[in-house]
Every structure is written in C-alpha cells, then in structure tokens.
Design an enzyme around this catalytic site. Structure first.
Site, PDB file in Angstrom:
ATOM      1  N   GLU B  47      17.222  19.180 -28.225  1.00  0.00           N
ATOM      2  CA  GLU B  47      16.437  18.571 -27.145  1.00  0.00           C
ATOM      3  C   GLU B  47      15.018  18.203 -27.585  1.00  0.00           C
ATOM      4  O   GLU B  47      14.425  17.279 -27.060  1.00  0.00           O
ATOM      5  CB  GLU B  47      16.384  19.509 -25.930  1.00  0.00           C
ATOM      6  CG  GLU B  47      17.722  19.678 -25.206  1.00  0.00           C
ATOM      7  CD  GLU B  47      18.602  20.766 -25.804  1.00  0.00           C
ATOM      8  OE1 GLU B  47      18.280  21.283 -26.901  1.00  0.00           O
ATOM      9  OE2 GLU B  47      19.631  21.103 -25.177  1.00  0.00           O
ATOM     10  N   PHE B 109      23.359  31.807 -14.584  1.00  0.00           N
ATOM     11  CA  PHE B 109      23.614  31.410 -15.968  1.00  0.00           C
ATOM     12  C   PHE B 109      22.841  30.125 -16.291  1.00  0.00           C
ATOM     13  O   PHE B 109      22.862  29.172 -15.517  1.00  0.00           O
ATOM     14  CB  PHE B 109      25.115  31.187 -16.194  1.00  0.00           C
ATOM     15  CG  PHE B 109      25.413  30.707 -17.594  1.00  0.00           C
ATOM     16  CD1 PHE B 109      25.132  31.510 -18.692  1.00  0.00           C
ATOM     17  CD2 PHE B 109      25.937  29.445 -17.807  1.00  0.00           C
ATOM     18  CE1 PHE B 109      25.383  31.061 -19.975  1.00  0.00           C
ATOM     19  CE2 PHE B 109      26.190  28.988 -19.087  1.00  0.00           C
ATOM     20  CZ  PHE B 109      25.910  29.795 -20.182  1.00  0.00           C
ATOM     21  N   GLN B 110      22.166  30.149 -17.415  1.00  0.00           N
ATOM     22  CA  GLN B 110      21.342  29.026 -17.869  1.00  0.00           C
ATOM     23  C   GLN B 110      20.332  28.568 -16.823  1.00  0.00           C
ATOM     24  O   GLN B 110      20.038  27.387 -16.712  1.00  0.00           O
ATOM     25  CB  GLN B 110      22.221  27.852 -18.337  1.00  0.00           C
ATOM     26  CG  GLN B 110      22.960  28.182 -19.635  1.00  0.00           C
ATOM     27  CD  GLN B 110      23.576  26.982 -20.320  1.00  0.00           C
ATOM     28  OE1 GLN B 110      23.941  26.001 -19.674  1.00  0.00           O
ATOM     29  NE2 GLN B 110      23.708  27.044 -21.633  1.00  0.00           N
ATOM     30  N   LYS B 159      22.140  21.189  -9.646  1.00  0.00           N
ATOM     31  CA  LYS B 159      23.438  20.518  -9.760  1.00  0.00           C
ATOM     32  C   LYS B 159      24.018  20.149  -8.398  1.00  0.00           C
ATOM     33  O   LYS B 159      24.658  19.099  -8.251  1.00  0.00           O
ATOM     34  CB  LYS B 159      24.406  21.452 -10.506  1.00  0.00           C
ATOM     35  CG  LYS B 159      25.657  20.774 -10.992  1.00  0.00           C
ATOM     36  CD  LYS B 159      26.533  21.773 -11.737  1.00  0.00           C
ATOM     37  CE  LYS B 159      27.990  21.372 -11.613  1.00  0.00           C
ATOM     38  NZ  LYS B 159      28.878  22.531 -11.857  1.00  0.00           N
ATOM     39  N   MET B 467      -1.374  21.858 -45.782  1.00  0.00           N
ATOM     40  CA  MET B 467      -2.697  21.914 -45.168  1.00  0.00           C
ATOM     41  C   MET B 467      -3.196  23.347 -45.081  1.00  0.00           C
ATOM     42  O   MET B 467      -4.368  23.635 -45.331  1.00  0.00           O
ATOM     43  CB  MET B 467      -2.657  21.256 -43.780  1.00  0.00           C
ATOM     44  CG  MET B 467      -4.017  21.089 -43.140  1.00  0.00           C
ATOM     45  SD  MET B 467      -5.147  20.102 -44.141  1.00  0.00           S
ATOM     46  CE  MET B 467      -4.864  18.455 -43.475  1.00  0.00           C
TER      47      MET B 467
END
Lengths: 169, 568
Positions: B47, B109-110, B159, B467
């Site tokens: 993602e 969940f999630q 959802k 760096m």
C-alpha cells in the site's frame, strides 16, 4: 489564587466549528502539538444547530498562540477562531462545590455565599452543595474561603466567553 | 446502485483515470464496483507504493492521485505516503475499507481507527456512516484536496456503508463545508506594500518554492525576475519553476544548495519567498537567516506567515495571481553590481566533483544531465543521491522534478516515478534512487513490468546509507553505526527476475554509453551504478547553522567539526 488574571501564559480561545465528527480532536491536536496544556474546554450549542462553540482555556507561550490560532482556523471544519483578552469580552464560569456542613457553620457560610451571589442548592447529612456563577477570579476567591469548611469536591464548567457589543464572538 | 457503485460513479465524474490500490476483505465491495469501470485499477504490491504512485502522479500532472486500500494493516500501510503528501502539499484521495459500522470500536478483524491515526497528517478526513452521504463526501474531498494549499484527504468507508443501496436523489449534491475558505488573488494593498519594498533594493533575491510549482507561477516569476533584474534561487521542491539554466538562476539554496545561492543569502538586502515556507533545510537558523535583509512572503496558507520568521511584508493567496499583479507595481532595480558579485561566486565556487578516484555519483548524474538536458521527469529518493541529483540535474520545468522534501521519505522515488509515468506516458521518467531507499519499495518492479511502463531506475549504489554515514564521518569521528548495507543484491539479476532489463555501470569510461543504452530502451530498465563508497555531498550547511557557516570544500581529515544542533 488570582494568578490566572496576571499570568500572560493563560489564554481564552473561542472557536466556532461545524458540527462534524472529529472536530474536537482536530482542534485539541493543534494545541497539544504546540505544547499548550488545555485547562478547560467547553463545547456547547449555538443558535444554529449546525455549529458548535468551543471555548478553550489553555496555558502556553504567547508567541506560539498566534500560530495555534492560525492553524486551528485552517482546519476545514473550523469557521472562526480567536483569542479573547477580557477587554473585548465578558467571561463567566459556573461551579458546584460540595462542602462539609453543620448547623453551627450555617451563619458564617450564608454570609460568604451572599457576598458572592452563590446558593446552597442541596443539603443532607452534614453535606451542602453550593452553586456559583461568576468570573474565574470570583470562583477562585470563593473556593479559597470555602476551604475552611472542608471542600469534599468541586466541579467547574470552564470559562464561557462572549464578545461585547453587537458583533458576534 | 449500491454505495460502492455510487462512489466509483462519482470518481469517474471527477475524471479519475487511475486508482492505485491493494484489495482486502473490507474493500471488496469497492473493488467489485471497479469491474467494468473506465477507471483503471493498478494493483500494487504494497500500500505504501500505491500512495507514492498517487503522489508522483499528482506532482507530475497537478491532478489528485487516488488510492484504494482495505482496512487495518492495508490502511496503516498508507500512513507514510499520506504524511509524505501532507508535508509537500500534494493532492491525494485515500479510500480505505473499514469494518462494518456496528463493529466499529470493537476490535473487529482488520479494524484500525485510520480516521484517528491519520488525523495529524491529512488536510481533511471522513468516516462515512451513511451511504447516501458518499457523493457529497467525494465532491468535498476533491474540492478540498486540490484547492488552496493542497493536501491529502482520507475517506474511511465501512463495508456495510458501501454495500447498502444508494437511495439519494443526486450524485452531484451540494457541498457542506462552511468552514473551508480558499485564499485567492491576494489583497492589492498588500501587493503594493511588497512592491514598495523593492524600491532602493540593491541586492534582492527571489526564492521560489513548491507553492510556485503548484500554482504554475513560472511565467509570472520570469517576468518579475527579468523586470527587476533580480537573481532567483529555489528550494528543493521549487526546482525548475524558474529554469535553473537561466543566467539569473542561482540554483538550489539551503543545506546542500549551491555556494553561490547561499553566499547570496549572506549578502542580500531583500528576499521574496514565493510559495516557500522558510523550511529548516533552507534557513538553517531563522535568527541568522539573511540578517538585515527585508523579508517578503507570498503564501496561500496564512499559517505559514510568521511561523518561522516574521516578514516585513506579505500577501496571502495564489502565488501565480499575486506575482502577476506584483510585476505591474515594481520598478527595475539597479542590480548590475549585485549580479556581478554573484557571478564571481559562481566562478569561484562551482559545483564540482573528482573524476580521478573511480566512478562518482556526481559523474553519473552529470552524464544523466548531459543526456536528458532537463527534458526528463526526474523522481528522486532521499539521501545523498537526492542532493547530488538536485545539484547536477538542473531542472527547467517545475513539474519535472519530483522529490520527497518535507518528509524525506526513503522508498518514495521509485513508486513516485511510476505514478508520474502513468500520468505522463510520453515523457522519459527517471527514478534516481539510492541502494537503501530502493530496497524499501523495489517490489513495485512487478508493477512496471505488468503495465509495461518504460520507467528508468538509476540506482546510485554506494553500499551505505550514505547521508548518515557522511554525518558520522564529519561529526561523529567516523564512528559508523547502522549505515553499512552489506548484502546488497546484484541489482541487475534482481531486475531480471522481475522480467525487467538490467544495466550495470561501475566505471566512468562506460557510464555515458550504458546510460544512453538504458534511456533509449523502449521498456523499463534498472541501471545499477556502483559508485565510490565514501563520497560526500558539498557544499554543506550543518543543521542548525546558517549560510554564513557553510562548508564549501571538504574539510581536512584533521579538522574537527562540532556536532550539529539543528534537527536531523
């Protein structure tokens, strides 16, 4: 107890917000990120049900305040944000104080309450609940005087502010 | 029509071409609605990659990038990309699936509270509770993300809300954002006050920032610079909006800016920032920034005025509109002596590098410049290669330089290049990345292969997090800690395993030829440039110091430098 009036680090900020989820957290985050401690926060209805008024009393560096006001103002759900100094506005607080109470202290208590336009709104079994509205200074003052009776607990509303004159806050 | 279909319909109406995303349970209704849509879904491998692709697309085209992910970890994986876009004022819409609304706050969940998690890094966000609100939320989101100071908008979509029937009257409802105001053309009195400040200025400098790129102020800035006969410097993100090849350009200023730009800061008597926020990479130390000079500030975000330094005059609004008006009110300045002085600095302290000690990063980037002449879109990652690329890849178009400035997000450069290539299919797009940052998001090689994107990835491989190694060498007695990237892969083989062509460069002699071969190739190429390991970026202003304390030449090994006090 009167240091609030003198302390330049204490600020009263009024924020007009659209009634949208999360707006309180968004405003609080701006203050927290810039190291301001919020002492009191009142969220209340306005005459327009689509908007709410937040009145925040917060402590922090005056130099940072301007930045906080601008960053709060730019939040999408914030319509207006400004500081009030007490010169352009009036402010009031409300307090409920629960103290130990006995018949012997009644006269002394009533004398004090009268001076501060405070009322006993409930008494029972050695306990009295007192209400007071006034300036922060007046509330602080009464609190100091009530200490000798024994304060069991105190709840304060936090400051409400309104701009003087015809203009809106 | 269900909520998800209404959502996709609205996105189509806003002209969305691409959605970068990765699916998951809570987002299935939305992915389902994309079947048969004219919006092209680009399935990424992580993602974070999706957010940087949307970001690169937005920076290259000026149109908001759209991201679609699922709830929980899918949503939290976008946080770095959202923060990156937020720091650099990039328009982006992030759609996250969410658990069904009755389960919100119950550790479903999630489930992640992505609305809460991202609050400090978005311009605005929504948790949609009512299906019929979807069209209004989308309309508001598109308005908010790309007006005023752009920034990411997150929309969390449970959802059940996307699955339920849409019963609203219209897909084009009224917006309800009474608190949102956009600054426009600026106050004329403010502009005139700024113009007055130029009177009598002998040593003015114009500073071009990202705001100028966003508002496409380049032409107006050219007119202003030519009329005033004033030199122009730019921030990292302002590169190209005023061509860095113009004789009036001093190139980039700041921590690793050119010596002549920074020496200019120490001598100027007036500096006008056009859409820059006087960032700490630019000012070093606000108290010692352009001491004695008048400071003028143009910004669309009022909260930037006085945030870092107090300007002598300012104007709030769109950079292009304000500069267009400002041009009318200024008189030419007598800058012949000033320009001669700056030209002497250019002669005395040009950007340079050694060519006798093997293949240097600067040499590779110099060759890239020779081959592309500023015509390519260059997207960089973060670190030494980014600064070298900024120094040597002179830009002539603000939309052709893409780099994570404010956030400094490693892993940004490659996926951002992919997004830019989607948005500008006919442009040559080169991702200039380090070996460290590339390995954070290299899995998107699959994406370039699948979509046959001819992105060129130039890996400047010094086998270090260079760096930080440079800082440790200069300021921490060369006590190297956590910087050695031992175990780097053979990047050519790695590319080939993703079906992408690989080219290897390890000697200066064949750099030009192999770079050209790669750039001319009709598909994606990974160019693996193994450069000398211990190269350092100069000039350098140590963090917290001002331009007066710039280190132009590499110090002797015996020279002890104090530890920087500034942030990172």
């Amino acid at each position: 107890m009167f240091k609030q009036k003198q302390n330049p680090n204490i600020h009263t900020i009024s924020i007009l917000v659209a009634n949208k989820p999360g707006v309180l957290v968004r405003c609080a985050q701006v203050f927290a990120r810039r190291g301001f401690n919020i002492d009191a926060l009142v969220v209340s209805a306005t005459v327009n049900p689509e908007f709410s008024r937040m009145t925040i009393t917060a402590q922090g560096d005056p130099g940072t305040l301007d930045q906080i006001i601008k960053q709060t103002s730019k939040l999408v759900d914030v319509t207006h944000c400004s500081e009030h100094t007490g010169i352009d506005s009036i402010d009031r607080e409300y307090a409920l104080v629960k103290i130990k109470h006995s018949p012997s202290s009644k006269i002394a208590l009533n004398k004090i309450l009268k001076k501060f336009h405070a009322n006993v709104i409930r008494t029972e079994k050695g306990v009295a609940i007192i209400e007071q509205s006034g300036t922060t200074q007046e509330l602080d003052e009464l609190e100091g005087l009530l200490k000798k009776f024994g304060i069991i607990e105190m709840v304060r509303s936090g400051k409400l502010v309104m701009v003087k004159g015809r203009q809106a806050t | 029509m269900n909520g998800a279909e209404a959502l996709i319909h609205c996105l189509e109406n806003f002209g969305v071409e691409y959605i970068w995303g990765l699916s998951g349970g809570a987002a299935i209704p939305i992915f389902d609605a994309l079947v048969g849509s004219k919006i092209k879904l680009i399935l990424v491998r992580h993602e974070q990659g999706a957010t940087h692709m949307a970001d690169g697309y937005a920076r290259a085209t000026g149109r908001p990038g759209v991201v679609l992910v699922t709830s929980g970890p899918g949503a939290t994986n976008t946080v770095t990309g959202i923060m990156t876009a937020h720091m650099d004022s990039v328009p982006m819409i992030v759609l996250t699936g969410q658990t069904i609304s009755p389960m919100l706050g119950k550790d479903a969940f999630q489930e992640s509270d992505i609305f809460g998690i991202t609050m400090p890094v978005v311009k605005h966000s929504y948790l949609v509770k009512v299906t019929n609100d979807i069209p209004r939320v989308i309309k508001e989101a598109f308005h908010i993300t790309n007006t005023g100071r752009p920034g990411p908008v997150l929309i969390d979509l449970p959802k059940d809300v996307t699955s339920a029937p849409f019963t609203g009257d219209t897909l084009d409802p009224k917006m309800d954002i009474p608190g949102y105001q956009v600054a426009g053309k600026g106050n004329l009195a403010d502009i005139k006050k700024m113009a007055k400040m130029f009177k009598g200025a002998k040593r003015p400098i114009l500073l071009v920032g990202h705001g100028a790129v966003i508002s496409r102020a380049g032409e107006a800035i050219k007119q202003l610079a030519y009329k005033l006969n004033a030199p122009v410097t730019n921030t990292l993100l302002g590169k190209g909006e005023f061509p860095e090849t113009d004789p009036l350009s001093l190139g980039m200023l700041g921590m690793h800016g050119t010596a002549y730009a920074n020496l200019g800061l120490t001598r100027c008597d007036l500096i006008l920032s056009i859409g820059s926020r006087w960032d700490d990479r630019v000012n070093g130390n606000p108290a010692k920034f352009c001491i004695g000079a008048k400071k003028l500030h143009i910004d669309i975000d009022e909260a930037e005025i006085g945030k870092i330094l107090q300007p002598d005059a300012y104007c709030i609004g769109d950079a292009r509109l304000i500069v267009e008006e400002l041009v009318k009110h200024v008189e030419p300045c007598d800058t012949n002596e000033w320009l001669a002085e700056l030209n002497s600095y250019k002669k005395k302290h040009p950007l340079k590098f050694k060519t006798d000690k093997g293949l240097s990063a600067q040499y590779v980037l110099h060759e890239l410049q020779e081959l592309t002449q500023g015509r390519a879109i260059i997207s960089t990652d973060v670190g030494q290669h980014q600064m070298w690329s900024a120094q040597f890849n002179l830009s002539i178009n603000g939309r052709k330089w893409i780099s994570s400035g404010g956030a400094g997000t490693m892993g940004f450069g490659f996926p951002a290049a992919i997004g830019a290539q989607f948005g500008c299919p006919n442009d040559l797009v080169v991702a200039v990345v380090g070996d460290g940052g590339f390995q954070m998001t290299l899995y998107e090689l699959a994406t370039v292969f699948i979509h046959k994107l001819p992105v060129k990835v130039l890996i400047i491989d010094n086998k270090y997090l260079g760096m930080v190694r440079q800082w440790q060498e200069l300021f921490f007695d060369n006590r190297l800690s956590g910087v050695d990237l031992e175990g780097n892969p053979d990047f050519v083989k790695l590319a080939e395993s993703y079906h992408v062509k690989g080219v290897h460069i390890d000697k200066p002699e064949h750099a030009r030829e192999r770079l050209k071969e790669a750039l001319d190739y009709k598909g994606p190429v990974v160019i693996w440039a193994e450069v000398i390991k211990e190269g350092n970026v100069f000039p350098m202003i140590p963090a917290g110091k001002s331009a007066y304390e710039m280190i132009i030449e590499p110090p002797n090994a015996s020279q002890k430098l104090e530890k920087p006090t500034g942030s990172t």
